[in-house]
Write an enzyme that holds these catalytic residues in place. Structure first.
Site, PDB file in Angstrom:
ATOM      1  N   ASN A 165      -7.335  -4.855   1.343  1.00  0.00           N
ATOM      2  CA  ASN A 165      -6.845  -4.301   0.083  1.00  0.00           C
ATOM      3  C   ASN A 165      -6.444  -5.403  -0.888  1.00  0.00           C
ATOM      4  OD1 ASN A 165      -5.318  -1.064   0.399  1.00  0.00           O
ATOM      5  ND2 ASN A 165      -6.991  -1.867   1.595  1.00  0.00           N
TER       6      ASN A 165
ATOM      7  N   THR B 108      -6.493  -0.294  10.281  1.00  0.00           N
ATOM      8  CA  THR B 108      -7.226  -1.385   9.657  1.00  0.00           C
ATOM      9  C   THR B 108      -8.575  -1.595  10.334  1.00  0.00           C
ATOM     10  OG1 THR B 108      -7.215  -3.807   9.363  1.00  0.00           O
ATOM     11  CG2 THR B 108      -5.926  -2.940  11.174  1.00  0.00           C
ATOM     12  N   ASP B 109      -9.546  -2.117   9.572  1.00  0.00           N
ATOM     13  CA  ASP B 109     -10.841  -2.436  10.175  1.00  0.00           C
ATOM     14  C   ASP B 109     -10.735  -3.588  11.173  1.00  0.00           C
ATOM     15  OD1 ASP B 109     -10.425  -4.520   8.360  1.00  0.00           O
ATOM     16  OD2 ASP B 109     -12.364  -4.322   7.373  1.00  0.00           O
ATOM     17  N   GLU B 110      -9.635  -4.321  11.152  1.00  0.00           N
ATOM     18  CA  GLU B 110      -9.489  -5.457  12.072  1.00  0.00           C
ATOM     19  C   GLU B 110      -9.429  -5.025  13.534  1.00  0.00           C
ATOM     20  OE1 GLU B 110      -7.020  -8.801  11.006  1.00  0.00           O
ATOM     21  OE2 GLU B 110      -6.772  -8.006   8.983  1.00  0.00           O
TER      22      GLU B 110
ATOM     23  N   TYR C 112      -1.930  -9.184  15.740  1.00  0.00           N
ATOM     24  CA  TYR C 112      -1.787  -8.105  14.751  1.00  0.00           C
ATOM     25  C   TYR C 112      -2.773  -6.982  15.011  1.00  0.00           C
ATOM     26  CZ  TYR C 112      -2.905  -5.545  10.495  1.00  0.00           C
ATOM     27  OH  TYR C 112      -3.214  -4.544   9.602  1.00  0.00           O
TER      28      TYR C 112
ATOM     29  N   LYS D 146      -0.794 -12.872   1.167  1.00  0.00           N
ATOM     30  CA  LYS D 146      -2.185 -12.455   1.300  1.00  0.00           C
ATOM     31  C   LYS D 146      -3.059 -13.216   0.303  1.00  0.00           C
ATOM     32  CE  LYS D 146      -1.176  -9.590   4.566  1.00  0.00           C
ATOM     33  NZ  LYS D 146      -1.525  -8.187   4.620  1.00  0.00           N
TER      34      LYS D 146
ATOM     35  N   ASP E  62      11.908   3.063   4.861  1.00  0.00           N
ATOM     36  CA  ASP E  62      11.490   1.658   4.889  1.00  0.00           C
ATOM     37  C   ASP E  62      12.680   0.798   5.259  1.00  0.00           C
ATOM     38  OD1 ASP E  62      10.691  -1.098   3.935  1.00  0.00           O
ATOM     39  OD2 ASP E  62       8.921   0.012   3.278  1.00  0.00           O
TER      40      ASP E  62
ATOM     41  N   LYS F 166      -2.242  -2.957  16.212  1.00  0.00           N
ATOM     42  CA  LYS F 166      -2.725  -1.796  15.466  1.00  0.00           C
ATOM     43  C   LYS F 166      -3.689  -0.960  16.307  1.00  0.00           C
ATOM     44  CE  LYS F 166      -2.019  -0.753  11.787  1.00  0.00           C
ATOM     45  NZ  LYS F 166      -0.979   0.162  11.234  1.00  0.00           N
TER      46      LYS F 166
ATOM     47  N   ILE G  87       0.835  -1.199   0.000  1.00  0.00           N
ATOM     48  CA  ILE G  87       0.000   0.000   0.000  1.00  0.00           C
ATOM     49  C   ILE G  87       0.874   1.255   0.000  1.00  0.00           C
ATOM     50  CG2 ILE G  87      -1.877   1.216   1.157  1.00  0.00           C
ATOM     51  CD1 ILE G  87      -2.666  -1.432   2.468  1.00  0.00           C
TER      52      ILE G  87
ATOM     53  N   ASP H 265      -8.368 -24.298  10.021  1.00  0.00           N
ATOM     54  CA  ASP H 265      -8.553 -22.860  10.210  1.00  0.00           C
ATOM     55  C   ASP H 265      -7.518 -22.333  11.195  1.00  0.00           C
ATOM     56  OD1 ASP H 265      -9.672 -20.419   9.768  1.00  0.00           O
ATOM     57  OD2 ASP H 265     -11.657 -20.934  10.533  1.00  0.00           O
TER      58      ASP H 265
ATOM     59  N   SER I 256       2.016  -6.803   9.204  1.00  0.00           N
ATOM     60  CA  SER I 256       0.593  -6.758   8.878  1.00  0.00           C
ATOM     61  C   SER I 256      -0.092  -8.108   8.646  1.00  0.00           C
ATOM     62  CB  SER I 256       0.381  -5.901   7.623  1.00  0.00           C
ATOM     63  OG  SER I 256       0.961  -6.525   6.499  1.00  0.00           O
TER      64      SER I 256
ATOM     65  N   LEU J  72      12.923  -2.329   4.588  1.00  0.00           N
ATOM     66  CA  LEU J  72      13.060  -3.381   3.568  1.00  0.00           C
ATOM     67  C   LEU J  72      13.128  -4.765   4.207  1.00  0.00           C
ATOM     68  CD1 LEU J  72      15.504  -1.755   0.956  1.00  0.00           C
ATOM     69  CD2 LEU J  72      12.980  -1.793   0.964  1.00  0.00           C
ATOM     70  N   THR J  73      12.141  -5.040   5.059  1.00  0.00           N
ATOM     71  CA  THR J  73      11.979  -6.410   5.552  1.00  0.00           C
ATOM     72  C   THR J  73      11.389  -7.242   4.416  1.00  0.00           C
ATOM     73  OG1 THR J  73       9.808  -5.828   6.456  1.00  0.00           O
ATOM     74  CG2 THR J  73      11.705  -5.673   7.939  1.00  0.00           C
TER      75      THR J  73
END
Length: 347
Positions: A193, A138-140, A163, A202, A33, A167, A13, A285, A85, A35-36
């Site tokens: 996203n 994030t919406d999470e 996570y 993802k 950044d 956040k 993003i 799961d 993330s 750079l991981t």
């Protein structure tokens, strides 16, 4: 010219946002950044020689580096994308998420306070034009929804994974700093996203990549977990609007008005690529897997007149085409550490 520090600007993003700002010609962009594994300078080939773009490799928790950047470049605004993330990785290693997402955010906030010389006296507090700290979230952080309802900006944080907890903690810390020290703050909370340059841990790029190689597509549980999907370019357009015109102190939910079950998305990708559904492999799961997220984006559409431009069907098809056209990009990153992680996660 406004100078914006974009942290995590080599990620999925963040790099989209950097490309957008560079294309506008209105900003000087400092991209910090570390750079991981998910940071990739290949994402920024189109802007690497732009006269108003500067890349710095470093950690948002490095306070000496942050002080130097704020002083050297006279940073006006911060857009904080830098974060660990991926929920699966947070279950395996929560400490790294706390270190980056919480402590790193605190280091950025402390540096902004010191360099912007903010006033703690509310009676005399006045925000300098152009100065803003934008925390990308994030919406999470809201937790899980039942079969009905939507997350609004007033929904209380109720995170269910390491996570999302990290956040939520960062959001609350930023809010507290805004209240106590006068940080001119906005928080954005987006839905899932998708789009070009997304690291293939993802869902969508993972399924595209496995389909291309005719390997099993691992789907957690029954695959009926529902998410609201948002194209990354729509997301970055929304962030740009909040950066410029968002009311100081406000939270803005950014959603794509597009609820889909994971299994439906996987089947759609297979149809686009003309692959059989027999490639789908249901796996155990993950712990604490939230069943449904969905966002009410009325506030940002009303106040800032932002709307998602992509329909999901067109956006997903364009995304699949991008990965087909950029197999070399995929091959460079789906090796080494990524394959070790993939084997550990999905067996």
């Amino acid at each position: 010219m406004r100078t914006v520090l974009v942290t995590g600007g080599a990620g999925f993003i963040g790099s989209c946002f950097v490309r957008k700002l560079a294309g506008s010609g209105l900003y000087r962009i400092i991209n910090l950044d570390l750079l991981t594994y998910a940071g990739n300078l290949d994402n920024l080939k189109s802007v690497e020689k732009h006269p108003n773009y500067h890349f710095v490799k470093g950690d948002i928790g490095d306070r000496l580096l942050l002080d130097r950047l704020f002083a050297e470049y006279e940073i006006d605004s911060v857009v904080n994308f830098a974060a660990e993330s991926h929920v699966d990785r947070s279950i395996e290693d929560p400490a790294s998420f706390i270190r980056t997402n919480v402590m790193g955010t605190q280091a950025l906030l402390d540096t902004a306070i010191k360099n912007w010389k903010l006033c703690t006296d509310k009676s005399s507090r006045a925000y300098r034009p152009g100065v803003k700290f934008l925390q990308v979230s994030t919406d999470e952080v809201y937790g899980a929804l039942g079969p009905t309802g939507l997350f609004t900006e007033e929904s209380p944080p109720a995170p269910n994974s390491p996570y999302s907890a990290s956040k939520a903690a960062a959001d609350l810390l930023a809010r507290a700093y805004a209240h106590t020290y006068g940080i001119p703050l906005n928080i954005t909370r987006c839905s899932n996203n998708y789009g070009p340059y997304q690291f293939p841990e993802k869902l969508i790029p993972l399924m595209i990549n496995n389909s291309l190689h005719n390997t099993p597509l691992p789907v957690y549980g029954d695959g009926l977990q529902i998410r609201d999907w948002l194209h990354v370019e729509d997301h970055c357009n929304a962030i740009a609007e909040v950066l410029e015109r968002g009311r100081v102190g406000e939270i803005y939910n950014i959603g794509g008005n597009c609820e889909r079950a994971n299994l439906d998305i996987v089947k759609t990708i297979l149809r686009i690529l003309d692959k059989p559904e027999s490639l789908i492999s249901h796996v155990k799961d993950r712990p604490g897997h939230d069943r449904r997220y969905a966002i009410d984006n009325t506030k940002i559409t009303t106040e800032l007149e932002w709307r998602p431009a992509y329909t999901f069907d067109a956006g997903l098809r364009d995304t699949v085409e991008w990965y087909l056209d950029n197999t070399a990009w995929l091959e460079r990153i789906t090796s080494g550490e990524y394959m070790d992680y993939y084997g550990k996660t999905y067996g």
